[in-house]
Design an enzyme around this catalytic site. Structure first.
Site, PDB file in Angstrom:
ATOM      1  N   ALA A 101       0.894  -1.458   0.132  1.00 39.55           N
ATOM      2  CA  ALA A 101       0.104   0.156   0.382  1.00 39.55           C
ATOM      3  C   ALA A 101       1.406   1.489  -0.024  1.00 39.55           C
ATOM      4  CB  ALA A 101      -1.133  -0.355   1.190  1.00 39.55           C
ATOM      5  N   THR A 105       5.072  -1.210   4.806  1.00 45.14           N
ATOM      6  CA  THR A 105       5.104  -1.884   5.810  1.00 45.14           C
ATOM      7  C   THR A 105       3.747  -1.492   6.777  1.00 45.14           C
ATOM      8  OG1 THR A 105       6.399  -3.132   5.119  1.00 45.14           O
ATOM      9  CG2 THR A 105       6.014  -3.936   7.189  1.00 45.14           C
ATOM     10  N   VAL A 250       8.361  -1.896 -10.432  1.00 44.62           N
ATOM     11  CA  VAL A 250       9.705  -1.617 -10.783  1.00 44.62           C
ATOM     12  C   VAL A 250       9.698  -2.597 -11.179  1.00 44.62           C
ATOM     13  CG1 VAL A 250      11.467  -0.359 -10.749  1.00 44.62           C
ATOM     14  CG2 VAL A 250       9.533   0.284  -9.772  1.00 44.62           C
ATOM     15  N   HIS A 520      12.658  -7.915  11.153  1.00 46.94           N
ATOM     16  CA  HIS A 520      13.279  -6.320  11.152  1.00 46.94           C
ATOM     17  C   HIS A 520      14.856  -6.790  10.753  1.00 46.94           C
ATOM     18  CE1 HIS A 520      11.767  -5.018  15.544  1.00 46.94           C
ATOM     19  NE2 HIS A 520      10.917  -5.672  14.509  1.00 46.94           N
ATOM     20  N   HIS A 563      13.642  -1.277  16.626  1.00 47.27           N
ATOM     21  CA  HIS A 563      12.606  -1.424  15.879  1.00 47.27           C
ATOM     22  C   HIS A 563      13.297  -0.767  14.623  1.00 47.27           C
ATOM     23  CE1 HIS A 563       9.304  -3.946  17.615  1.00 47.27           C
ATOM     24  NE2 HIS A 563      10.143  -3.278  18.589  1.00 47.27           N
TER      25      HIS A 563
END
Length: 598
Positions: A101, A105, A250, A520, A563
């Protein structure tokens, strides 16, 4: 007049079916891509296009609902990748979630905003990335953040912070939801952790994560909605006439003849939503911001990478860079679930971070020495898994910097996150600095969005040792008063599989059979010297190219005790400044002539 000229020119180009042309092309409308697009398009004389296959989901309740953070994996929002078969994990295939979207993420993640330890970022410079360290990135953490000060009720519920470490004027709203649990959980968890030697950390974003504390989330507290990269950096400026989002995937970078010894990119080829292959031109630069899982495979599909990998896919080598796709680092993750003995209502945004000293106690000296001796053999083992594409010598040099972080800089080596869902309460534990590195490569010349993902979790014995220590600490936290008063039964994996006094062998069986990813991942287009397997230089430009940059988590060379999303926002802010600085030359890399400014 500039804006009108650009609009008229664009319309004419569409009418005669000529390729569109922009100053800057950005592949990927995720975290970094939208930061770059926002900052570059601040100049009305610069045209920017973002090519993104996902939809605009700004009104999707599954995205906005903060209660669905980290559990919204709808096929319409998630690429739902899979890893390759993992022999060391009982031949399992692991799911890999990745946002599909505008916002990437950040529309499906857990919304954690935890930067990591100072030493994690200082290691970038130690490895050769001049100008990249905690002190130089800190202003960009501040620049990106718009922190919401906790209310008095939230302070009473355990939210803590130190003002110096937070920005108040940035685009990205962070804070805590009003629905924070306001009972005794916080005080019980804090007391339990302190009883185990893990003291209160008043701000987990201070550059030192060790301790127990509350973490902010990427959310708009007052609107009670998720704060995605789209909501922060795109939606407020989506009407800028010099910024366009093109729906497409792409496939590759297109190139002109080399100028001197450098490849010059002319733009992208992408497939539109009808499956047509379309070309778009970049007058200045192309920027890959498709993330750790996809940026390396777009480079490979463009002829940049390891010649062996390219030949396997029938792709001619334009530029040999053996580090593309190699050195993939991710954090493994496990969950312990308990039956709650008392009702917990509301969010519990609390976590504990522990160092190697916390996990190994008096054995820390002997473990540090043994680990140091084993770095050579671990490097050989990982290099073999990577088919020698990163040599043992290169891996050992990088491993020694990581060893220094763990045993000399005392960074946190595990994160433990508390959570509750209905009548279930639990803890997630995740080692933050594993030595088991993997790779991501193109699996087919026509399937850019189907990468071959090999995380290689638990292939190094120290990572198993660390995970066992983290798991035992997690189990001990929940069996120690007063927090043990909140549980009545151990549900997953349960006492049969993991009794209180489980042996290392029993723990290892559970770890291998239930290992997952924290999602991660970093490092597949690492910002490092070429001799260490680097793909981009400290300006984030791909070695051997004149105008190709990578700006996303794939360039981060070292995992952080936190994170990655917080670091990616700061990295992209700094990258935007670097790119703007290059504008001062007024030279168009494609033609080497002065750029026409509208």
């Amino acid at each position: 007049m500039k804006t009108l000229y650009w609009l008229l020119t664009t319309c004419v180009l569409r009418t005669v079916c000529q390729p569109l042309a922009f100053d800057y092309l950005v592949a990927g409308g995720g975290t970094a891509g939208l930061v770059i697009a926002n900052r570059l398009s601040e100049d009305p004389g610069i045209t920017v296009a973002v090519i993104e296959p996902g939809d605009d989901v700004r009104d999707d309740p599954m995205v906005l609902d903060v209660d669905l953070a980290g559990v919204t994996f709808s096929p319409s929002l998630d690429w739902n990748y899979n890893s390759t078969v993992q022999p060391q994990l009982d031949d399992r295939i692991l799911p890999y979630h990745s946002g599909k979207a505008i916002g990437g993420t950040t529309v499906i993640n857990g919304m954690y905003y935890i930067r990591g330890d100072r030493a994690n970022f200082d290691a970038w410079e130690k490895l050769g990335d001049s100008g990249w360290n905690w002190d130089t990135l800190f202003p960009y953490f501040i620049r990106s953040e718009n922190f919401t000060i906790p209310s008095s009720a939230q302070l009473d519920a355990g939210m803590t912070y130190i003002p110096h470490y937070h920005g108040r004027d940035g685009h990205l709203k962070t804070g805590n939801p009003y629905q924070v649990e306001n009972g005794s959980f916080h005080s019980s968890a804090r007391e339990t952790c302190e009883n185990l030697g893990i003291t209160l950390n008043r701000d987990l974003n201070s550059g030192e994560t060790r301790g127990y504390g509350a973490y902010p989330q990427t959310l708009d507290r007052d609107a009670n909605v998720r704060e995605s990269a789209a909501r922060a950096y795109y939606e407020p400026i989506d009407s800028r006439p010099n910024l366009r989002v093109i729906k497409g995937t792409v496939k590759r970078i297109t190139f002109n003849d080399s100028v001197g010894s450098e490849l010059v990119a002319t733009g992208f080829e992408y497939t539109d939503d009808r499956g047509n292959l379309v070309s778009v031109t970049a007058e200045r630069e192309v920027i890959l911001s498709t993330g750790t899982l996809v940026s390396p495979v777009i480079l490979e599909s463009s002829g940049i990478g390891n010649p062996r990998v390219l030949a396997r896919n029938g792709i001619q080598t334009k530029l040999a860079l053996s580090g593309v796709g190699e050195g993939f680092q991710d954090q493994p993750l496990w969950t312990l679930l308990f039956q709650a003995s008392t009702n917990i209502s509301g969010h519990i945004p609390f976590a504990a971070f522990a160092t190697a000293q916390d996990l190994f106690g008096t054995k820390i000296g002997s473990i540090a020495a043994a680990t140091s001796r084993n770095l050579t053999s671990w490097s050989q083992a990982v290099s073999q898994r990577l088919n020698g594409d990163l040599s043992p010598r290169v891996l050992e040099a990088r491993f020694r910097v990581q060893h220094d972080m763990i045993f000399n800089k005392n960074v946190s080596v595990t994160e433990l996150e508390f959570f509750s869902v209905g009548s279930i309460i639990g803890i997630v534990f995740s080692p933050t600095l594993p030595f088991s590195w993997g790779s991501i490569h193109l699996d087919s010349p026509v399937a850019v969005n189907n990468p071959a993902i090999d995380p290689n979790f638990l292939s190094i014995d120290f990572d198993i040792q660390t995970a066992i220590g983290a798991g035992r600490l997690a189990r001990k936290i929940w069996s120690t008063k007063p927090l043990s008063n909140f549980t009545s039964a151990f549900l997953v994996p349960g006492d049969a599989a993991l009794p209180k006094n489980a042996t290392d062998a029993e723990w290892t069986d559970v770890l291998k059979s239930s290992c997952g990813s924290a999602y991660h991942g970093i490092g597949t287009c690492a910002m490092l010297p070429k001799e260490l397997g680097g793909v981009v230089d400290p300006t984030l430009k791909v070695y051997g190219t004149a105008n190709v940059r990578v700006v996303d988590a794939s360039v981060i060379p070292v995992l952080m005790s936190g994170h990655p999303s917080a670091a990616v926002y700061a990295l992209a802010e700094k990258a935007a400044k670097l790119i703007k600085k290059s504008l001062a030359t007024g030279i168009c890399p494609v033609s080497s002539t002065p750029l026409s400014r509208f």
